[in-house]
Design a protein around this motif. Structure first.
Motif, mmCIF file in Angstrom:
data_model
loop_
_atom_site.group_PDB
_atom_site.id
_atom_site.type_symbol
_atom_site.label_atom_id
_atom_site.label_comp_id
_atom_site.label_asym_id
_atom_site.label_seq_id
_atom_site.Cartn_x
_atom_site.Cartn_y
_atom_site.Cartn_z
ATOM 1 N N ARG A 216 16.639 38.028 -25.022
ATOM 2 C CA ARG A 216 17.740 37.975 -24.146
ATOM 3 C C ARG A 216 17.590 38.612 -22.505
ATOM 4 N NH1 ARG A 216 24.321 38.634 -25.686
ATOM 5 N NH2 ARG A 216 25.130 38.689 -23.177
ATOM 6 N N ILE A 217 17.605 37.688 -21.534
ATOM 7 C CA ILE A 217 17.699 38.129 -20.215
ATOM 8 C C ILE A 217 18.832 38.616 -19.491
ATOM 9 C CG2 ILE A 217 16.192 38.072 -18.260
ATOM 10 C CD1 ILE A 217 14.401 37.892 -20.632
ATOM 11 N N GLU A 218 18.749 39.456 -18.760
ATOM 12 C CA GLU A 218 20.360 39.829 -18.400
ATOM 13 C C GLU A 218 20.149 40.581 -16.959
ATOM 14 O OE1 GLU A 218 22.459 41.244 -21.647
ATOM 15 O OE2 GLU A 218 22.176 43.401 -20.788
ATOM 16 N N VAL A 219 20.963 40.147 -15.941
ATOM 17 C CA VAL A 219 20.766 41.064 -14.755
ATOM 18 C C VAL A 219 21.980 42.207 -14.911
ATOM 19 C CG1 VAL A 219 21.150 41.268 -12.383
ATOM 20 C CG2 VAL A 219 20.129 39.414 -13.305
ATOM 21 N N MET A 220 21.577 43.409 -14.781
ATOM 22 C CA MET A 220 22.811 44.598 -15.100
ATOM 23 C C MET A 220 23.290 44.627 -13.536
ATOM 24 S SD MET A 220 22.256 48.440 -16.527
ATOM 25 C CE MET A 220 23.396 49.428 -16.951
ATOM 26 N N LEU A 221 24.321 44.058 -13.550
ATOM 27 C CA LEU A 221 25.369 43.900 -12.246
ATOM 28 C C LEU A 221 25.841 45.056 -11.922
ATOM 29 C CD1 LEU A 221 26.621 40.248 -12.379
ATOM 30 C CD2 LEU A 221 24.729 41.053 -11.066
ATOM 31 N N ASP A 222 26.035 45.667 -10.871
ATOM 32 C CA ASP A 222 26.811 46.934 -10.454
ATOM 33 C C ASP A 222 28.061 46.440 -10.510
ATOM 34 O OD1 ASP A 222 24.353 47.837 -9.608
ATOM 35 O OD2 ASP A 222 24.604 47.726 -7.581
ATOM 36 N N GLU A 223 29.123 47.510 -11.173
ATOM 37 C CA GLU A 223 30.377 47.474 -11.116
ATOM 38 C C GLU A 223 31.038 47.506 -9.683
ATOM 39 O OE1 GLU A 223 32.143 46.355 -13.902
ATOM 40 O OE2 GLU A 223 30.499 46.409 -15.209
ATOM 41 N N PRO A 224 32.317 46.974 -9.533
ATOM 42 C CA PRO A 224 32.969 47.256 -8.433
ATOM 43 C C PRO A 224 33.277 48.900 -8.149
ATOM 44 C CG PRO A 224 33.976 45.527 -9.633
ATOM 45 C CD PRO A 224 33.218 46.005 -10.709
ATOM 46 N N GLY A 225 32.669 49.356 -6.925
ATOM 47 C CA GLY A 225 32.930 50.646 -6.714
ATOM 48 C C GLY A 225 31.601 51.400 -7.166
ATOM 49 N N HIS A 226 30.594 50.965 -7.668
ATOM 50 C CA HIS A 226 29.510 51.676 -8.128
ATOM 51 C C HIS A 226 28.798 52.189 -6.851
ATOM 52 C CE1 HIS A 226 25.861 52.903 -10.085
ATOM 53 N NE2 HIS A 226 25.256 52.051 -9.299
ATOM 54 N N VAL A 227 28.484 53.400 -6.819
ATOM 55 C CA VAL A 227 27.617 53.998 -5.653
ATOM 56 C C VAL A 227 26.401 54.151 -6.213
ATOM 57 C CG1 VAL A 227 27.476 55.896 -4.067
ATOM 58 C CG2 VAL A 227 29.673 55.211 -4.858
ATOM 59 N N ARG A 228 25.336 53.612 -5.422
ATOM 60 C CA ARG A 228 23.950 53.620 -5.711
ATOM 61 C C ARG A 228 23.578 54.914 -5.419
ATOM 62 N NH1 ARG A 228 21.627 47.827 -4.040
ATOM 63 N NH2 ARG A 228 22.668 46.452 -6.001
ATOM 64 N N LEU A 229 22.304 55.167 -5.803
ATOM 65 C CA LEU A 229 21.597 56.461 -5.776
ATOM 66 C C LEU A 229 20.819 56.314 -4.483
ATOM 67 C CD1 LEU A 229 20.481 57.976 -9.148
ATOM 68 C CD2 LEU A 229 22.183 58.556 -7.680
ATOM 69 N N PRO A 230 20.628 57.323 -3.532
ATOM 70 C CA PRO A 230 19.655 57.056 -2.160
ATOM 71 C C PRO A 230 18.369 56.340 -2.537
ATOM 72 C CG PRO A 230 20.695 59.056 -2.024
ATOM 73 C CD PRO A 230 20.823 58.538 -3.773
ATOM 74 N N ASN A 231 17.647 56.557 -3.527
ATOM 75 C CA ASN A 231 16.345 56.192 -3.668
ATOM 76 C C ASN A 231 16.392 55.102 -4.812
ATOM 77 O OD1 ASN A 231 13.838 56.338 -5.766
ATOM 78 N ND2 ASN A 231 13.199 57.279 -3.708
ATOM 79 N N ASN A 232 15.763 53.917 -4.783
ATOM 80 C CA ASN A 232 16.028 52.825 -5.507
ATOM 81 C C ASN A 232 15.407 53.003 -6.846
ATOM 82 O OD1 ASN A 232 17.289 51.365 -3.604
ATOM 83 N ND2 ASN A 232 15.684 49.938 -2.796
ATOM 84 N N ASP A 233 14.165 53.703 -6.756
ATOM 85 C CA ASP A 233 13.522 54.122 -8.015
ATOM 86 C C ASP A 233 14.444 54.871 -8.891
ATOM 87 O OD1 ASP A 233 11.314 52.666 -7.088
ATOM 88 O OD2 ASP A 233 9.851 54.516 -6.982
ATOM 89 N N ASP A 234 14.989 55.866 -8.355
ATOM 90 C CA ASP A 234 16.196 56.901 -9.105
ATOM 91 C C ASP A 234 17.170 55.773 -9.701
ATOM 92 O OD1 ASP A 234 14.596 59.111 -8.713
ATOM 93 O OD2 ASP A 234 15.725 59.710 -6.911
#
Length: 309
Positions: A216-234
């Motif tokens: 099964r392939i799935e894109v783990m979408l950000d939930e509304p209001g999700h705040v990403r970490l500054p570094n994409n690898d993190d």
């Protein structure tokens, strides 16, 4: 809301239950009931006021201890900030009648009870959302999508076992989108081909699920209001960690060629590995390179990409 690395949703739910059933309940059960002035004996009222003073001190100490314990479970500081907010200050330091102080304390404890229940329910919802992860879960990064064969051409079930779920964090989709405008012709064309495949996966995901290579392939979408970490690898490792916390003890493996990201994943209690080299475009033999490039490149640009390779 992200739990501390190594903490599972089940452990956090159990902690919140204990925090409520023991510490919070003990404080609330000790709060005396004070009636309006003149409705009870003066000596009894004096004793109740003295009891309330001790209960407020007990509440003060409990919030301090609970805050420290919450910090060991949650990384989200808003969770601990809720313990000692404006109402806490009013209860401990405010100039109120004893009856009003007791009312404020009861109200605050009841709202904290509700808050902890909502936190636990959020964790249960996260578990429910990912309950289909029964076999191994692998998380891909941007490098995997650009430098290896298309993810729909890799026999995931053969490589990682039956029931494997392949997860692509939302931030990776955005990185691929940015790469589609890269200066390098090769990267730009590959990124556009991969992005078209991601759009197809998202469309299938909305209709139910996308299955390729026995996984099964799935894109783990950000939930509304999700705040990403500054570094994409993190951010990628953090999303993988969130999965691990929800589906433990099911294994979650971060697949990446980045040594630093693999080390970070291991430090956060995840498994880390690289995709098999035989699927890497730069390492395959000359006869198959044209086939791999055509599979990973946008259809309208395939011929140019093969020539460039």
């Amino acid at each position: 809301m992200l739990l501390r690395p190594g903490t599972t949703c089940n452990e956090a739910i159990k902690f919140l239950t204990t925090l409520t059933d023991q510490g919070l309940n003990d404080v609330q059960n000790a709060v005396p009931h004070l009636m309006a002035g003149g409705e009870e004996d003066g000596r009894v009222r004096t004793e109740k006021i003295e009891t309330l003073r001790h209960v407020v001190n007990r509440y003060d100490q409990w919030t301090l201890t609970a805050t420290k314990e919450l910090l060991e479970v949650f990384t989200d500081r808003s969770v601990t900030a809720r313990m000692r907010g404006e109402r806490y200050s009013n209860i401990v330091y405010g100039d109120f009648t004893a009856r009003r102080q007791a009312q404020l304390l009861n109200l605050e404890l009841q709202e904290l009870r509700t808050y902890f229940m909502e936190l636990a329910n959020e964790l249960r919802q996260l578990q429910e959302k990912h309950k289909h992860h029964q076999g191994q879960t692998v998380v891909l990064d941007t490098n995997d999508l650009l430098h290896y064969s298309r993810y729909d051409k890799i026999p995931w079930a053969t490589v990682y076992g039956k029931g494997t779920v392949v997860v692509i964090p939302h931030v990776v989709v955005d990185e691929i989108d940015r790469k589609s405008y890269a200066i390098s012709d090769t990267i730009r064309k590959r990124a556009r081909g991969v992005f078209a495949l991601l759009e197809q996966t998202l469309a299938e995901q909305r209709e139910g699920q996308s299955v390729v290579g026995g996984a099964r392939i799935e894109v783990m979408l950000d939930e509304p209001g999700h705040v990403r970490l500054p570094n994409n690898d993190d951010e990628i490792v953090a999303r993988a960690c969130e999965l691990k916390q929800a589906i433990a003890p099911t294994q979650v493996t971060v697949l990446t060629g980045d040594n630093g990201m693999r080390a970070r994943a291991l430090a956060w209690g995840l498994e880390a590995d690289k995709l098999p080299e035989k699927h890497r475009i730069e390492r395959i033999n000359v006869q198959k390179k044209a086939e791999y490039l055509q599979a990973i490149t946008a259809p309208q640009e395939s011929e140019t990409a093969v020539t460039a390779g």
